[in-house]
Design a protein around this motif. Structure first.
Motif, short mmCIF file in Angstrom:
data_model
loop_
_atom_site.label_atom_id
_atom_site.label_comp_id
_atom_site.label_asym_id
_atom_site.label_seq_id
_atom_site.Cartn_x
_atom_site.Cartn_y
_atom_site.Cartn_z
N LYS A 58 0.84 -1.21 0.00
CA LYS A 58 0.00 0.00 0.00
C LYS A 58 0.87 1.25 0.00
CE LYS A 58 -3.51 0.44 2.86
NZ LYS A 58 -4.47 0.23 3.95
N ALA A 59 1.93 1.25 0.79
CA ALA A 59 2.84 2.40 0.85
C ALA A 59 3.52 2.64 -0.50
CB ALA A 59 3.89 2.19 1.94
N ALA A 60 3.68 1.58 -1.29
CA ALA A 60 4.27 1.70 -2.63
C ALA A 60 3.21 1.99 -3.69
CB ALA A 60 5.04 0.44 -2.97
N ASP A 61 2.01 2.36 -3.24
CA ASP A 61 0.89 2.74 -4.10
C ASP A 61 0.33 1.59 -4.93
OD1 ASP A 61 -0.95 4.71 -4.73
OD2 ASP A 61 0.11 5.25 -6.58
N TYR A 62 0.35 0.40 -4.36
CA TYR A 62 -0.31 -0.75 -4.97
C TYR A 62 -1.73 -0.86 -4.41
CZ TYR A 62 3.84 -2.92 -7.05
OH TYR A 62 4.93 -3.21 -7.82
N SER A 63 -2.63 -1.39 -5.21
CA SER A 63 -3.92 -1.81 -4.69
C SER A 63 -3.71 -3.21 -4.13
CB SER A 63 -4.97 -1.85 -5.81
OG SER A 63 -5.23 -0.56 -6.27
N THR A 64 -4.16 -3.43 -2.90
CA THR A 64 -3.89 -4.71 -2.25
C THR A 64 -5.20 -5.44 -1.97
OG1 THR A 64 -3.84 -3.63 -0.08
CG2 THR A 64 -1.73 -3.91 -1.21
N PHE A 65 -5.18 -6.74 -2.21
CA PHE A 65 -6.38 -7.58 -2.07
C PHE A 65 -6.04 -8.83 -1.27
CE2 PHE A 65 -6.62 -5.21 -5.96
CZ PHE A 65 -7.94 -4.82 -6.07
N TRP A 66 -6.88 -9.14 -0.30
CA TRP A 66 -6.78 -10.38 0.48
C TRP A 66 -8.04 -11.17 0.17
CZ3 TRP A 66 -3.41 -11.73 4.76
CH2 TRP A 66 -3.80 -12.87 5.45
N LEU A 67 -7.89 -12.33 -0.49
CA LEU A 67 -9.01 -13.21 -0.81
C LEU A 67 -8.81 -14.49 -0.02
CD1 LEU A 67 -8.13 -11.72 -3.80
CD2 LEU A 67 -10.44 -12.53 -4.16
N ASP A 68 -9.77 -14.84 0.81
CA ASP A 68 -9.59 -15.90 1.79
C ASP A 68 -10.70 -16.94 1.70
OD1 ASP A 68 -9.27 -17.33 4.29
OD2 ASP A 68 -8.13 -15.60 4.98
N ASN A 87 -6.16 -3.18 1.19
CA ASN A 87 -7.25 -2.29 0.78
C ASN A 87 -8.58 -3.01 0.74
OD1 ASN A 87 -4.80 -1.25 -1.34
ND2 ASN A 87 -5.81 0.31 -0.12
N LYS A 88 -8.62 -4.16 0.11
CA LYS A 88 -9.85 -4.92 -0.08
C LYS A 88 -9.67 -6.31 0.51
CE LYS A 88 -11.82 -1.70 -2.56
NZ LYS A 88 -13.01 -1.01 -2.18
N ARG A 89 -10.70 -6.77 1.24
CA ARG A 89 -10.65 -8.10 1.87
C ARG A 89 -11.94 -8.82 1.54
NH1 ARG A 89 -9.82 -7.64 7.91
NH2 ARG A 89 -11.77 -6.53 7.73
N TYR A 90 -11.79 -10.02 0.97
CA TYR A 90 -12.95 -10.85 0.63
C TYR A 90 -12.72 -12.23 1.23
CZ TYR A 90 -13.52 -7.13 -2.76
OH TYR A 90 -13.65 -5.91 -3.35
N TRP A 91 -13.77 -12.79 1.80
CA TRP A 91 -13.63 -14.11 2.41
C TRP A 91 -14.91 -14.90 2.24
CZ3 TRP A 91 -13.86 -9.53 4.99
CH2 TRP A 91 -14.95 -9.32 5.81
N ASN A 123 -0.87 -3.97 -8.59
CA ASN A 123 -1.72 -4.75 -7.69
C ASN A 123 -0.91 -5.81 -6.96
OD1 ASN A 123 -4.49 -3.82 -8.72
ND2 ASN A 123 -3.41 -4.43 -10.59
N PHE A 124 -1.30 -6.05 -5.73
CA PHE A 124 -0.77 -7.18 -4.96
C PHE A 124 -1.97 -7.96 -4.45
CE2 PHE A 124 0.51 -9.11 -0.89
CZ PHE A 124 1.51 -9.94 -1.35
N LEU A 125 -2.06 -9.23 -4.86
CA LEU A 125 -3.18 -10.09 -4.46
C LEU A 125 -2.66 -11.25 -3.63
CD1 LEU A 125 -3.79 -9.13 -7.67
CD2 LEU A 125 -5.92 -10.19 -7.03
N LEU A 126 -3.31 -11.51 -2.53
CA LEU A 126 -2.99 -12.66 -1.70
C LEU A 126 -4.21 -13.59 -1.73
CD1 LEU A 126 -1.24 -12.83 1.65
CD2 LEU A 126 -3.44 -13.96 1.41
N PHE A 127 -4.00 -14.84 -2.13
CA PHE A 127 -5.04 -15.85 -2.14
C PHE A 127 -4.73 -16.84 -1.02
CE2 PHE A 127 -5.10 -14.27 -6.45
CZ PHE A 127 -6.45 -14.26 -6.78
N HIS A 128 -5.58 -16.89 -0.01
CA HIS A 128 -5.40 -17.82 1.10
C HIS A 128 -6.29 -19.02 0.86
CE1 HIS A 128 -5.86 -18.66 5.68
NE2 HIS A 128 -4.96 -19.44 5.13
N LEU A 129 -5.67 -20.11 0.43
CA LEU A 129 -6.39 -21.34 0.10
C LEU A 129 -6.84 -22.07 1.36
CD1 LEU A 129 -3.97 -22.82 -2.59
CD2 LEU A 129 -6.01 -21.43 -2.98
N PHE A 130 -7.87 -22.85 1.21
CA PHE A 130 -8.26 -23.78 2.26
C PHE A 130 -7.35 -25.00 2.20
CE2 PHE A 130 -12.19 -24.16 4.92
CZ PHE A 130 -11.67 -25.10 5.77
#
Length: 181
Positions: A58-68, A87-91, A123-130
């Motif tokens: 975020k500090a580097a001006d990326y849009s960040t997403f956490w998908l869980d 920035n955005k969190r979806y679960w 963009n930086f996206l994190l996908f947290h798998l089950f």
């Protein structure tokens, strides 16, 4: 932790991490070291006081997403804390220990329906798998039930009966599904 980083030949802005080995056997311990800048030099500072990847991007001006696909971020304090800087969190709303919990393919649907339209140039996206959490038979759709107990070599495994063998086959099927997803 072993880690190989390669730049994708077909997509130059995609970096592929290959041959990754987890430093711990559970998510909580892994996320405490994976998502922040904690190291030996600042080990006395608790992990939750470190900048994590969400805040750094975020500090580097990326849009960040956490998908869980694993946890309800509203009711799991640890995952909520780790995901908060994004920035955005979806679960998914599926509980983590019952057969009707969301499958990992939910992440693709969530990305396409919720996050994709919000992507920016960075963009930086994190996908947290089950993934392959217990109960293994609940971690894959029935059409991914490829392996049966007769398909698994049990030498060196501590299986006592047919039920144990089915648990191992279900685990292998969950890996098969995760690799597909």
């Amino acid at each position: 932790m072993s880690l190989t980083l390669q730049r994708s030949l077909t997509q130059p802005n995609l970096f592929v991490f290959d041959d990754v080995i987890s430093p711990f056997a559970n998510t909580y311990a892994v996320f405490q070291v994976l998502l922040n800048y904690s190291d030996r030099e600042n080990a006395k500072i608790p992990w939750y006081q470190q900048k994590n990847l969400g805040s750094v991007f975020k500090a580097a001006d990326y849009s960040t997403f956490w998908l869980d696909a694993q946890d309800d971020l509203e009711n799991n304090p640890s995952f909520s804390l780790w995901s908060y800087p994004f920035n955005k969190r979806y679960w998914s709303n599926g509980p983590t220990d019952v057969p009707n919990a969301s499958l990992d393919e939910w992440l693709i649907k969530a990305f396409n329906e919720r996050a994709k339209s919000q992507l920016t140039s960075k963009n930086f996206l994190l996908f947290h798998l089950f993934g392959s959490h217990y109960t293994y038979a609940s971690r894959f759709p029935k059409d991914f039930a490829k392996f049966t107990p007769k398909d698994i070599p049990y030498q060196g495994l501590h299986v006592k009966n047919e039920k144990d063998k089915q648990v191992v086959a279900d685990y292998v099927d969950s890996l098969y599904y995760t690799d597909h997803s």
